[in-house]
Write a protein that holds these residues in place. Structure first.
Motif, PDB file in Angstrom:
ATOM      1  N   HIS A 263      -1.980  -4.147  -1.394  1.00  0.00           N
ATOM      2  CA  HIS A 263      -1.595  -2.863  -1.995  1.00  0.00           C
ATOM      3  C   HIS A 263      -1.812  -1.716  -1.009  1.00  0.00           C
ATOM      4  O   HIS A 263      -0.974  -0.812  -0.889  1.00  0.00           O
ATOM      5  CB  HIS A 263      -2.409  -2.623  -3.270  1.00  0.00           C
ATOM      6  CG  HIS A 263      -2.090  -1.333  -3.968  1.00  0.00           C
ATOM      7  ND1 HIS A 263      -0.888  -1.101  -4.597  1.00  0.00           N
ATOM      8  CD2 HIS A 263      -2.822  -0.191  -4.114  1.00  0.00           C
ATOM      9  CE1 HIS A 263      -0.880   0.116  -5.118  1.00  0.00           C
ATOM     10  NE2 HIS A 263      -2.049   0.698  -4.839  1.00  0.00           N
ATOM     11  N   VAL A 318      -5.662   3.736  -4.489  1.00  0.00           N
ATOM     12  CA  VAL A 318      -5.719   4.229  -5.869  1.00  0.00           C
ATOM     13  C   VAL A 318      -4.457   4.974  -6.293  1.00  0.00           C
ATOM     14  O   VAL A 318      -4.438   5.578  -7.363  1.00  0.00           O
ATOM     15  CB  VAL A 318      -6.961   5.141  -6.066  1.00  0.00           C
ATOM     16  CG1 VAL A 318      -8.237   4.356  -5.856  1.00  0.00           C
ATOM     17  CG2 VAL A 318      -6.905   6.356  -5.150  1.00  0.00           C
ATOM     18  N   GLN A 320      -0.007   4.930  -6.698  1.00  0.00           N
ATOM     19  CA  GLN A 320       1.174   4.074  -6.797  1.00  0.00           C
ATOM     20  C   GLN A 320       2.032   4.216  -5.535  1.00  0.00           C
ATOM     21  O   GLN A 320       1.877   5.162  -4.762  1.00  0.00           O
ATOM     22  CB  GLN A 320       1.988   4.459  -8.026  1.00  0.00           C
ATOM     23  CG  GLN A 320       1.286   4.223  -9.341  1.00  0.00           C
ATOM     24  CD  GLN A 320       1.221   2.745  -9.731  1.00  0.00           C
ATOM     25  OE1 GLN A 320       1.783   1.877  -9.054  1.00  0.00           O
ATOM     26  NE2 GLN A 320       0.541   2.455 -10.821  1.00  0.00           N
ATOM     27  N   THR A 375      -5.362   3.165 -13.448  1.00  0.00           N
ATOM     28  CA  THR A 375      -5.462   1.705 -13.373  1.00  0.00           C
ATOM     29  C   THR A 375      -6.088   1.272 -12.069  1.00  0.00           C
ATOM     30  O   THR A 375      -7.013   0.431 -12.036  1.00  0.00           O
ATOM     31  CB  THR A 375      -4.069   1.071 -13.527  1.00  0.00           C
ATOM     32  OG1 THR A 375      -3.498   1.471 -14.766  1.00  0.00           O
ATOM     33  CG2 THR A 375      -4.173  -0.446 -13.452  1.00  0.00           C
ATOM     34  N   TRP A 376      -5.612   1.839 -10.983  1.00  0.00           N
ATOM     35  CA  TRP A 376      -6.162   1.469  -9.692  1.00  0.00           C
ATOM     36  C   TRP A 376      -7.566   2.031  -9.486  1.00  0.00           C
ATOM     37  O   TRP A 376      -8.398   1.409  -8.821  1.00  0.00           O
ATOM     38  CB  TRP A 376      -5.238   1.933  -8.571  1.00  0.00           C
ATOM     39  CG  TRP A 376      -4.006   1.098  -8.446  1.00  0.00           C
ATOM     40  CD1 TRP A 376      -2.748   1.406  -8.857  1.00  0.00           C
ATOM     41  CD2 TRP A 376      -3.926  -0.223  -7.902  1.00  0.00           C
ATOM     42  NE1 TRP A 376      -1.882   0.378  -8.596  1.00  0.00           N
ATOM     43  CE2 TRP A 376      -2.580  -0.642  -8.008  1.00  0.00           C
ATOM     44  CE3 TRP A 376      -4.862  -1.090  -7.345  1.00  0.00           C
ATOM     45  CZ2 TRP A 376      -2.145  -1.890  -7.563  1.00  0.00           C
ATOM     46  CZ3 TRP A 376      -4.440  -2.338  -6.892  1.00  0.00           C
ATOM     47  CH2 TRP A 376      -3.096  -2.722  -7.009  1.00  0.00           C
ATOM     48  N   LYS A 379      -9.761  -0.530 -11.045  1.00  0.00           N
ATOM     49  CA  LYS A 379      -9.882  -1.762 -10.262  1.00  0.00           C
ATOM     50  C   LYS A 379     -10.780  -1.577  -9.045  1.00  0.00           C
ATOM     51  O   LYS A 379     -11.547  -2.477  -8.686  1.00  0.00           O
ATOM     52  CB  LYS A 379      -8.491  -2.224  -9.808  1.00  0.00           C
ATOM     53  CG  LYS A 379      -7.606  -2.733 -10.925  1.00  0.00           C
ATOM     54  CD  LYS A 379      -6.257  -3.173 -10.380  1.00  0.00           C
ATOM     55  CE  LYS A 379      -5.359  -3.690 -11.509  1.00  0.00           C
ATOM     56  NZ  LYS A 379      -4.029  -4.111 -11.010  1.00  0.00           N
TER      57      LYS A 379
END
Length: 580
Positions: A263, A318, A320, A375-376, A379
């Protein structure tokens, strides 16, 4: 432990009870499997840290190539040596006290908030030395950012001094505050600031803002290169004179990327691409508007790529992918705007390190507060309560805590670096250890510091007609040094810079007195010799005085030649024949 030995051990331990025997064998094998798994995990983690450290440290070669390609040919060796000294100074500073100030106590007492670490000096009691190597690579990167900004005019000793100071104290305090478990800005703190802390995954603020702000302070105190904004006599130029490097292709060898996680790698690649296209497009549009011609500048593309990489460094884990494109594009545009602003303000940055690292680093840090995806965040940091400001709007709130943490972090780093590095560089300048001698700057630092060749090419055409006189003056000054050494004298070698070439530098002073000349010459015959000064060559028998000095060169060349004949100083003719 083999299956047979496990069975025999358990049989001897529990006897013939079948259930107890099976439980003992299963427990023993499970413990052995867990031990083996932990060993493999630790080995993989250690390998990954060492591999990542190598990739990060490999950026040193990239910076070296960028600097070497950005300077003129008579400064290449000197620039490469200074880049090497950066890494050496950083290793010494980070080994002795830097790591201790950055992470000392972070793992033994993670719940305590401190301003600076206080254990693990000289690598004492450091269990994970691969982690030290990984963090050292970042410290060396931050120090190297400054090198290119000061190219072609800074003394060698100043490079070693600032690289040690930056990696031993200034940078570690920033690291401790943001990356350590004990830092007051750290997102990993047990009680993070505003409930979220500052998010800087790979160093937009920690590495790049620290290095970029140091570079800005240093170049302001050091001053521009001779001939950049003023001519050789100190007169202000109507337009700044471009000083292009000798090899743009060599600069391109310094453009690299070190992110490896999927990512992170995707976001980093997209941001770099967006920064490249944006900087190239804006540069082309400006050129077409000003001249009517469409040209594509390779340097803009390269630095736009680097600006995109720096911008995404804080939030690469973190945000998109679409946000990475926006962050990189804005970073490329900011680089170009900041670069032109520095020229307008007559601040000389030889490699555009300040626009690339400082402006893009600040934007990258702030972009996390705007575009961090919950979301990130969950995670990576295990906390999604306070996401980027734009995502908070989608939740029906105006929660800007993460953005506030990012702003506080940026202001802290800028303030800390300013408070510590401004007096540091000012003291170097005050005591004459910062600026190189102005005549050596004109002929090239390769000659004075690394024993390189005297080049009479790749200079501005307006300087070519005077360059022979510059070389004459430089060789004469080397003979002065030999003369003073042989007569046990001392040259007041101040490097305090003046807009005039013959201002405060010692080659503009009257350093050979009549008494010293008489002592050196003895009973030797005096030969006639033409007078030489920078900017003009006179064959008149009259004395010629250099502007800004009271030195009378008449007959002094003879004394210097006699005194330096056996000192190993080459003659002017041999220098020209061998090096020009």
């Amino acid at each position: 432990m083999s299956g047979g030995s496990t069975y025999q051990t358990c049989l001897a331990s529990v006897g013939g009870d079948t259930d107890a025997l099976l439980e003992c064998v299963a427990g023993t094998l499970d413990a052995a499997m867990n031990t083996a798994t932990d060993s493999v995990t630790n080995s993989v983690n250690t390998f990954f840290l060492i591999f990542a450290a190598i990739l990060v440290f490999f950026m040193q070669t990239g910076f070296a190539m960028i600097c070497a390609g950005s300077v003129r040919v008579n400064n290449v060796q000197n620039t490469l040596l200074k880049n090497l000294l950066d890494a050496c100074g950083a290793s010494l500073g980070f080994y002795t006290v830097g790591y201790a100030f950055a992470f000392g106590g972070s793992f033994s007492n993670p719940s305590q908030t401190t301003f600076i670490g206080n254990t693990n000096f000289f690598l004492m009691d450091v269990e994970n030395q691969a982690f030290w190597l990984f963090q050292f690579a970042f410290a060396a990167t931050s120090a190297t950012i400054v090198a290119g900004t000061l190219a072609e005019r800074c003394q060698m000793s100043a490079y070693l001094c600032y690289s040690v100071a930056l990696s031993a104290f200034v940078y570690p305090v920033v690291v401790h505050s943001i990356w350590s478990n004990n830092g007051f800005l750290s997102a990993n703190n047990s009680n993070p600031l505003l409930g979220i802390g500052m998010v800087d995954f790979a160093g937009s603020c920690v590495v790049h803002v620290t290095g970029g702000m140091t570079a800005l302070i240093a170049t302001n105190i050091l001053g521009p290169r001779t001939g950049r904004f003023r001519d050789i006599r100190g007169n202000l130029l109507e337009k700044p004179r471009p000083m292009p490097g000798h090899s743009v292709a060599l600069q391109m060898l310094g453009n690299d990327n070190y992110e490896v996680v999927s990512h992170v790698a995707i976001n980093t690649t997209l941001a770099a691409a967006a920064g490249t296209v944006m900087a190239l497009f804006i540069g082309t549009a400006i050129q077409e508007h000003n001249t009517g011609e469409v040209t594509f500048n390779l340097s803009y593309a390269m630095n736009g790529c680097l600006a995109g990489l720096v911008s995404i460094t804080a939030g690469c884990a973190v945000v998109q992918s679409w946000a990475a494109l926006i962050i990189g594009a804005i970073g490329g545009a900011l680089f170009l705007g900041c670069s032109k602003l520095l020229v307008k303000r007559r601040i000389d940055d030889a490699v555009d390190a300040v626009p690339v690292h400082l402006s893009s680093g600040i934007w990258g840090s702030l972009s996390v507060g705007l575009l961090a995806d919950p979301t990130w965040l969950s995670k990576v940091y295990g906390n999604s309560n306070h996401a980027g400001w734009f995502y908070s709007w989608s939740r029906g709130s105006a929660d800007a805590r993460l953005l506030a943490c990012q702003v506080i972090g940026v202001l802290f780093v800028i303030g800390w670096v300013t408070v510590t590095m401004t007096p540091f560089f000012w003291l170097l300048h005050y005591f004459g250890f910062l600026r190189a001698d102005s005549l050596e700057e004109v002929v090239g630092l390769d000659v004075g510091y690394t024993g390189g060749a005297l080049h009479k090419r790749l200079h501005d055409k307006d300087d070519d007609q005077n360059y022979s006189a510059y070389l004459d003056e430089y060789v004469h000054r080397r003979k002065e040094r030999a003369f003073m050494k042989n007569t046990s004298g001392h040259i007041p070698a101040s490097s305090v810079h003046s807009p005039s070439l013959h201002g405060h530098s010692y080659h503009g002073r009257k350093v050979i007195t009549p008494a010293m000349k008489e002592e050196a010459m003895g009973n030797s015959s005096v030969r006639s010799n033409s007078s030489v000064r920078v900017g003009a060559v006179s064959n008149s028998s009259e004395s010629v005085k250099s502007p800004g000095s009271d030195r009378d060169w008449k007959d002094n060349d003879n004394a210097v030649m006699d005194s330096s004949r056996d000192s190993g100083v080459p003659s002017l003719s041999s220098v020209k024949e061998e090096h020009v």
